[in-house]
Design an enzyme around this catalytic site. Sequence first.
Site, mmCIF file in Angstrom:
data_model
loop_
_atom_site.group_PDB
_atom_site.id
_atom_site.type_symbol
_atom_site.label_atom_id
_atom_site.label_comp_id
_atom_site.label_asym_id
_atom_site.label_seq_id
_atom_site.Cartn_x
_atom_site.Cartn_y
_atom_site.Cartn_z
ATOM 1 N N GLY A 1 23.433 21.427 10.480
ATOM 2 C CA GLY A 1 23.866 21.095 11.832
ATOM 3 C C GLY A 1 24.537 22.246 12.544
ATOM 4 O O GLY A 1 24.679 23.356 12.001
ATOM 5 N N GLU B 1 25.588 36.173 30.368
ATOM 6 C CA GLU B 1 25.130 35.961 28.991
ATOM 7 C C GLU B 1 25.600 37.128 28.121
ATOM 8 O O GLU B 1 25.537 38.282 28.537
ATOM 9 C CB GLU B 1 23.605 35.861 28.947
ATOM 10 C CG GLU B 1 22.998 35.796 27.561
ATOM 11 C CD GLU B 1 23.523 34.643 26.730
ATOM 12 O OE1 GLU B 1 24.028 34.908 25.617
ATOM 13 O OE2 GLU B 1 23.437 33.480 27.180
ATOM 14 N N LYS C 1 8.998 28.940 15.852
ATOM 15 C CA LYS C 1 7.620 28.510 16.135
ATOM 16 C C LYS C 1 6.639 29.669 15.972
ATOM 17 O O LYS C 1 5.461 29.451 15.663
ATOM 18 C CB LYS C 1 7.515 27.902 17.534
ATOM 19 C CG LYS C 1 7.904 26.432 17.560
ATOM 20 C CD LYS C 1 9.283 26.228 16.973
ATOM 21 C CE LYS C 1 9.719 24.823 16.775
ATOM 22 N NZ LYS C 1 11.120 24.741 16.286
ATOM 23 N N THR D 1 20.186 30.724 22.183
ATOM 24 C CA THR D 1 19.759 30.423 20.822
ATOM 25 C C THR D 1 18.280 30.096 20.762
ATOM 26 O O THR D 1 17.561 30.542 19.862
ATOM 27 C CB THR D 1 20.580 29.254 20.248
ATOM 28 O OG1 THR D 1 21.947 29.653 20.140
ATOM 29 C CG2 THR D 1 20.078 28.849 18.867
ATOM 30 N N CYS D 2 17.773 29.331 21.714
ATOM 31 C CA CYS D 2 16.373 28.914 21.692
ATOM 32 C C CYS D 2 15.437 30.112 21.600
ATOM 33 O O CYS D 2 14.578 30.186 20.721
ATOM 34 C CB CYS D 2 16.050 28.090 22.931
ATOM 35 S SG CYS D 2 14.311 27.616 23.045
ATOM 36 N N GLY E 1 17.241 17.710 7.912
ATOM 37 C CA GLY E 1 16.997 17.365 9.299
ATOM 38 C C GLY E 1 15.845 18.176 9.851
ATOM 39 O O GLY E 1 15.032 18.743 9.105
ATOM 40 N N GLY F 1 19.819 20.533 3.608
ATOM 41 C CA GLY F 1 19.784 19.799 4.867
ATOM 42 C C GLY F 1 18.365 19.457 5.240
ATOM 43 O O GLY F 1 17.545 20.348 5.477
ATOM 44 N N ASP G 1 23.510 22.368 24.558
ATOM 45 C CA ASP G 1 24.124 22.007 23.280
ATOM 46 C C ASP G 1 25.629 21.820 23.369
ATOM 47 O O ASP G 1 26.216 21.076 22.582
ATOM 48 C CB ASP G 1 23.841 23.092 22.230
ATOM 49 C CG ASP G 1 22.412 23.029 21.697
ATOM 50 O OD1 ASP G 1 21.624 22.204 22.194
ATOM 51 O OD2 ASP G 1 22.091 23.817 20.792
ATOM 52 N N HIS H 1 -14.094 14.151 24.353
ATOM 53 C CA HIS H 1 -14.532 14.047 22.959
ATOM 54 C C HIS H 1 -15.257 15.323 22.552
ATOM 55 O O HIS H 1 -16.050 15.862 23.341
ATOM 56 C CB HIS H 1 -15.469 12.846 22.789
ATOM 57 C CG HIS H 1 -16.045 12.730 21.418
ATOM 58 N ND1 HIS H 1 -15.334 12.230 20.352
ATOM 59 C CD2 HIS H 1 -17.270 13.064 20.927
ATOM 60 C CE1 HIS H 1 -16.086 12.253 19.267
ATOM 61 N NE2 HIS H 1 -17.273 12.752 19.591
#
Length: 438
Positions: A250, A31, A48, A38-39, A171, A169, A290, A411
């Site tokens: 993208g 790497e 997130k 990227t994640c 998306g 964009g 990807d 519940h």
Amino acid sequence: MYDAIVVGAGPGGYACALSLAKEGANVCIIERNGLGGTCTQRGCIPTKYLHAMGDLARRVRASKRYGIGDGVISINYDMLSAGMRSTISRIASGMRLQLRQHKVDTVSGEASVISSGIVEVGGARYETRNVVLATGSIPKTIDLPGYEMLTTDSVFELQSLPESILVIGGGYSGCEFASILNALGCRVWLAESQGSLLPEQPKIVGDTVEKYMKLDGISVFTGVMTGVHDGRIVMGRDEIDPEVVLGCVGRYPALDTDRLDMLGVKYGDRGIVVDAEMQTSADNIYAVGDVTGAYELAHVATRQGEVAADNILGRHTRIDYTTIPYCVFTYPEVAMVGRLEGSASTAQMVANAKANCMGQTRGFTSVYTKNGTLLGALIVGAHASEIIGEAALAIRMGLGPQDVAGTIHAHPTLPEALADAAAAACMHEAEGVCPRPE
């Protein structure tokens, strides 16, 4: 001699290397830009983290109506971004520990695949029986003269929050960044050239996201082209002058086409061509994530890595793309799985007890059925990404709505909305009778 060398330590490469090592294979992973790819470094995790902070900011602002505080907040972006970087570092460290514990050799640097049996890094050559290409993707760029342009990678390098931003964009990435930056206090415009947001999904999804964005004060433009006239950005009949512009248009698969040609690995505009076993056109060379262009989703890359590992081990496993969950981290979240077709049955989140306790009643849950079988599910609401797993499992196992509705749910919880939608489907399909699961 390695059993496999994995080029790229994103979700696909990491999962492949770890899966192989757990079975006793001798594995090396290479790497150049930090474990997690990227994640972890520039995608899922920092986004997130910021989404969670944006959610916290939204709840603090809303707290006054519940008798808590005065609803006024201030954001120290230095501290916020430091927390983001610390989270990235902890996750990458955990990955490093896992690789070390399973005796995976890690090499930092730029890899050159000489053949299916040799990989070179910084002048050192490593021999292997198999190569797995997991080189990921890079963001597409756009240019608007006179404006500072950001990509979905460089946006995390901001030293401070801009007062205003145009996101081009609509998306997944564009909708998420627009929502997050708005929650953190930026003035946000969002532009999508197609007729609705999330144009690759059913129109109800994009229309629902647009409705809630507008309620939150985001200016959404759909079906418009973006350009510059007299130093200002023009979208249809509107002119705006944002501080910065973020392009979310993208990503390209990260391909070294000359090297792939030399290796005899076929590729196209979408990425490296692989079969259902993640095998490329060249013997003993696999590709995952990807770079294959199949889906730009970390969980798909992870599964592809596991499938590639199985096939390197001779198990002939094939990947199944039929029940892939999609999640969009807006406010509220959107999650979907399966095919959104057939008969739709819906339960509104305003009828869910837990959503009311949380003060987050936006959205709905819909299940899609045909001939007594669940085909798909769409959830718009708080923590939709956490609920969708139950629907994915039900669809993958070929269950019917009666199986979900007949399962006792705790519940008060948000997943009761899925059971309520399934119960409505039972009523529609069984003329008012919901059979008990056998």
